[in-house]
Design a protein around this motif. Structure first.
Motif, PDB file in Angstrom:
ATOM      1  N   ILE A 373       0.862  -1.184   0.000  1.00  0.00           N
ATOM      2  CA  ILE A 373       0.000   0.000   0.000  1.00  0.00           C
ATOM      3  C   ILE A 373       0.899   1.235   0.000  1.00  0.00           C
ATOM      4  N   VAL A 374       0.752   2.062  -1.022  1.00  0.00           N
ATOM      5  CA  VAL A 374       1.615   3.231  -1.201  1.00  0.00           C
ATOM      6  C   VAL A 374       0.839   4.506  -0.863  1.00  0.00           C
ATOM      7  N   ASP A 375       1.427   5.317  -0.025  1.00  0.00           N
ATOM      8  CA  ASP A 375       0.864   6.621   0.337  1.00  0.00           C
ATOM      9  C   ASP A 375       1.002   7.564  -0.862  1.00  0.00           C
ATOM     10  N   ALA A 376      -0.142   8.002  -1.393  1.00  0.00           N
ATOM     11  CA  ALA A 376      -0.128   8.927  -2.526  1.00  0.00           C
ATOM     12  C   ALA A 376      -0.695  10.279  -2.121  1.00  0.00           C
ATOM     13  N   SER A 377      -0.580  10.594  -0.838  1.00  0.00           N
ATOM     14  CA  SER A 377      -1.117  11.868  -0.360  1.00  0.00           C
ATOM     15  C   SER A 377      -0.172  13.010  -0.724  1.00  0.00           C
ATOM     16  N   ASP A 378      -0.663  14.220  -0.503  1.00  0.00           N
ATOM     17  CA  ASP A 378       0.022  15.420  -0.995  1.00  0.00           C
ATOM     18  C   ASP A 378       1.419  15.586  -0.402  1.00  0.00           C
ATOM     19  N   SER A 379       1.609  15.144   0.842  1.00  0.00           N
ATOM     20  CA  SER A 379       2.903  15.327   1.496  1.00  0.00           C
ATOM     21  C   SER A 379       4.013  14.516   0.834  1.00  0.00           C
ATOM     22  N   ARG A 381       4.847  14.721  -2.072  1.00  0.00           N
ATOM     23  CA  ARG A 381       5.510  15.568  -3.075  1.00  0.00           C
ATOM     24  C   ARG A 381       6.777  16.215  -2.524  1.00  0.00           C
ATOM     25  N   THR A 382       6.991  16.163  -1.219  1.00  0.00           N
ATOM     26  CA  THR A 382       8.114  16.853  -0.583  1.00  0.00           C
ATOM     27  C   THR A 382       9.438  16.441  -1.215  1.00  0.00           C
ATOM     28  N   PRO A 383      10.272  17.391  -1.640  1.00  0.00           N
ATOM     29  CA  PRO A 383      11.555  17.039  -2.263  1.00  0.00           C
ATOM     30  C   PRO A 383      12.560  16.513  -1.240  1.00  0.00           C
ATOM     31  N   VAL A 384      13.474  15.685  -1.705  1.00  0.00           N
ATOM     32  CA  VAL A 384      14.522  15.085  -0.872  1.00  0.00           C
ATOM     33  C   VAL A 384      15.865  15.642  -1.335  1.00  0.00           C
ATOM     34  N   PRO A 385      16.440  16.571  -0.584  1.00  0.00           N
ATOM     35  CA  PRO A 385      17.702  17.200  -1.028  1.00  0.00           C
ATOM     36  C   PRO A 385      18.820  16.194  -1.278  1.00  0.00           C
ATOM     37  N   THR A 386      18.890  15.138  -0.461  1.00  0.00           N
ATOM     38  CA  THR A 386      19.979  14.172  -0.612  1.00  0.00           C
ATOM     39  C   THR A 386      19.768  13.224  -1.790  1.00  0.00           C
ATOM     40  N   ALA A 387      18.607  13.323  -2.441  1.00  0.00           N
ATOM     41  CA  ALA A 387      18.331  12.516  -3.631  1.00  0.00           C
ATOM     42  C   ALA A 387      18.113  13.425  -4.836  1.00  0.00           C
ATOM     43  N   MET A 393       7.864  10.555  -3.018  1.00  0.00           N
ATOM     44  CA  MET A 393       7.179   9.543  -3.818  1.00  0.00           C
ATOM     45  C   MET A 393       8.137   8.870  -4.787  1.00  0.00           C
ATOM     46  N   GLN A 394       8.973   9.646  -5.440  1.00  0.00           N
ATOM     47  CA  GLN A 394       9.887   9.082  -6.434  1.00  0.00           C
ATOM     48  C   GLN A 394      10.893   8.121  -5.806  1.00  0.00           C
ATOM     49  N   VAL A 395      11.462   8.497  -4.651  1.00  0.00           N
ATOM     50  CA  VAL A 395      12.440   7.602  -4.035  1.00  0.00           C
ATOM     51  C   VAL A 395      11.751   6.364  -3.452  1.00  0.00           C
ATOM     52  N   LYS A 451       1.292   8.688  -8.733  1.00  0.00           N
ATOM     53  CA  LYS A 451       1.703  10.065  -8.464  1.00  0.00           C
ATOM     54  C   LYS A 451       0.886  10.569  -7.278  1.00  0.00           C
ATOM     55  N   PRO A 452       1.403  11.525  -6.522  1.00  0.00           N
ATOM     56  CA  PRO A 452       0.579  12.103  -5.452  1.00  0.00           C
ATOM     57  C   PRO A 452      -0.767  12.520  -6.005  1.00  0.00           C
ATOM     58  N   ALA A 453      -1.828  12.012  -5.365  1.00  0.00           N
ATOM     59  CA  ALA A 453      -3.149  12.105  -5.977  1.00  0.00           C
ATOM     60  C   ALA A 453      -4.014  13.231  -5.452  1.00  0.00           C
ATOM     61  N   GLY A 454      -3.537  13.973  -4.490  1.00  0.00           N
ATOM     62  CA  GLY A 454      -4.374  15.044  -3.965  1.00  0.00           C
ATOM     63  C   GLY A 454      -4.120  15.262  -2.502  1.00  0.00           C
TER      64      GLY A 454
END
Length: 569
Positions: A373-379, A381-387, A393-395, A451-454
């Protein structure tokens, strides 16, 4: 003085008791129990018997030594249970195995694993008693077909053979229970990871190939070696396995139909180094007896002779008199003569590296039925500086895709996402749980499309619904699990979600001893609130694993999968 030396060998229990009782020089008894790896146990017993017969005493008290041959995995399981931790693959403590006062395991890697799992476990290492290099063992005709001894083979040659040849069988003992197999897995996996850059999928191919011919016991592995030198026997038997040099020496001494060749490759795998370990909470007299026993073993010429009989080297990697080396074996093994023992090479393998290797292994070999189960909530979207500013979501999805590549076709996997408005209960099924033989491509494509869905949505209702879904189709013979990947932001505080106490009550009412389902949570980022999630897994079984730096989620993901138990009924 009248000395009575009692030496009792009980074959079924692999136990040897050595006692001294006398008058004059000593009185009373100080008892010391010793668990030793089977291949070194006889040598330890002989020297302990000589020590006792030589009027050994500990500050005026008679010594009584009980030497028991025990599989290191069994002793590790008992010690882990004593510390309320478990080691991957070691399993539950076996009946009849008890914590010793002194443990002579075959490898320091057992101590590293225990120390990583239970940092407060304060045992004392006196030093190594023996050494046996870990080699790549091959039937001699198979090695010759690859160019040995004229060609110096490399790990890359072997990995290529394992992953690309259609008529070559490589096998292993379960590396979570066998130190030589673990050492071999580490060096082969390291090579495969490097080759992944040129030939993607090499690491996964290596693990799958080794998992196909995995044995629980060393003797079972040996039984799969060719039983004749004809073409059919060589093609049907194992062509390669990581073993200790001692295993090769012992096997060849039995005059098998086909001798084993030992390949000593660079860089050398971590050797078996037989650490003499004194366990905590001994009395002063017991601790002194343990120290005297170690000194006796270290200095005894008889012990060195007994090591040669067992096919073991001295701690500095040199060969004792009478040692029968495999063809092509170096006279001395080790980083350098100045190193003094095999400890330096063994210590380069740290606990984190071992954990990662065993996590990857477990992810391949343990049959599973899992709902991811993957969390697709808005949070997310937060970028990961070390990645490089990839989103959480992407990592997360990159780690999931990598893990999926490890899973064999007999896994059953389903996929959900959850986010506000995603569907009834704020979650949506992307792929039903099914065998990867049929749905691997569909699961991979569905992962790539998430993708983050909302808006954000709470976790708890989704966990409950996912638990019920897995339980509804529960299958015996598999580890049935719910795997949740989330950044856990504001867990349980979203509109429409149920409260934590409601979730715990309903999970407790739904769980069944006959159909266990565990919940594994992989947390992403520093916003994960672990406390409520751990309360959930205390009810269901499983665990919470958090990558505070999301760039490290790949390692955490594999660590989480390694937790899966054999609660398959």
């Amino acid at each position: 003085m009248l000395t009575i030396l009692a030496v009792v060998a009980v074959v079924a229990g692999a136990r040897i008791a050595v006692g001294q009782f006398g008058g004059g020089e000593c009185s009373g008894q100080v008892r010391l129990s010793v668990s030793a790896a089977p291949e070194i146990a006889a040598a330890v017993q002989q020297s302990a018997a000589s020590w006792v017969a030589g009027k050994a005493d500990v500050e005026g008290t008679c010594a009584v030594v009980d030497v028991r041959a025990a599989d290191p995995a069994d002793v590790a399981a008992v010690l882990g249970a004593q510390q309320k931790v478990s080691l991957t693959g070691a399993g539950a403590p076996r009946a009849g195995v008890t914590p010793p006062d002194v443990w002579i395991a075959d490898s320091r890697t057992w101590l590293q694993r225990l120390r990583a799992a239970a940092p407060r476990f304060a045992f004392t290492e006196e030093g190594s008693l023996a050494m046996s290099p870990v080699v790549m063992a091959m039937p001699e005709p198979v090695a010759k077909d690859l160019g040995w001894p004229d060609k110096k083979l490399s790990y890359a040659d072997l990995v290529a053979q394992i992953t690309t040849s259609t008529n070559f069988r490589a096998g292993t003992v379960d590396p979570s229970r066998d130190a030589a197999a673990l050492s071999g897995l580490l060096v082969l996996s390291s090579t495969a990871s490097t080759l992944d850059q040129r030939r993607p999928g090499t690491s996964n191919g290596l693990l799958r190939a080794l998992a196909t011919d995995t044995s629980v016991l060393r003797d079972d592995l040996m039984a799969q070696l060719p039983q004749g030198d004809d073409e059919g026997s060589l093609a049907g038997g194992l062509g390669l396995a990581a073993m200790s040099e001692s295993d090769v020496v012992t096997y060849n001494a039995g005059k098998p139909p086909v001798d084993l060749t030992a390949l000593y490759l660079d860089p050398a795998a971590a050797p078996l180094d037989y650490p003499f370990t004194v366990l905590p909470e001994l009395g002063q007299s017991q601790a002194e007896a343990a120290h005297q026993l170690y000194e006796t073993l270290s200095k005894s010429s008889g012990f060195r002779d007994a090591l040669a009989v067992a096919g073991l080297r001295l701690p500095d990697g040199s060969t004792p008199g009478g040692f029968v080396s495999p063809d092509g074996a170096p006279k001395r093994i080790g980083p350098s003569p100045a190193a003094g023992s095999g400890e330096a090479a063994a210590s380069t393998t740290d606990g984190a590296t071992i954990d990662r290797a065993l996590a990857g292994w477990s992810a391949v070999v343990a049959p599973a039925r899992i709902l991811a189960i993957v969390d697709a909530s808005d949070s997310m979207r937060t970028p990961v500086p070390t990645a490089r500013n990839a989103s959480r979501m992407q990592v997360t999805l990159a780690a999931a895709r990598s893990g999926l590549g490890l899973f064999s076709d007999d896994w059953q996997v389903g996929l959900w996402l959850f986010a506000a408005g995603a569907g009834p209960g704020n979650h949506r099924e992307l792929e039903p749980i099914g065998p990867l033989t049929d749905n691997r491509d569909d699961v991979t494509a569905a992962l790539s499309g998430i993708k983050p869905a909302g808006g954000d949505a709470g976790l708890y209702r989704t966990i409950l619904d996912g638990y019920r879904e897995v339980q509804k189709g529960w299958q015996a013979g598999r580890v049935n699990s719910v795997l949740v990947m989330t950044d856990g932001a504001d867990a349980g505080q979203k509109a429409g979600d149920i409260k934590l106490e409601q979730l715990l009550t309903q999970l407790d009412g739904a769980k069944s001893a006959d159909k266990p389902v565990q919940v594994i949570v992989v947390g992403v980022g520093d916003a994960v609130d672990e406390a409520p999630l751990e309360r959930i897994t205390q009810v269901t079984g499983g665990g919470v694993f958090v990558a505070e730096d999301p760039a490290q989620i790949g390692a955490v993901f594999l660590q989480a999968l390694s937790l899966r138990t054999a609660s398959t009924r």
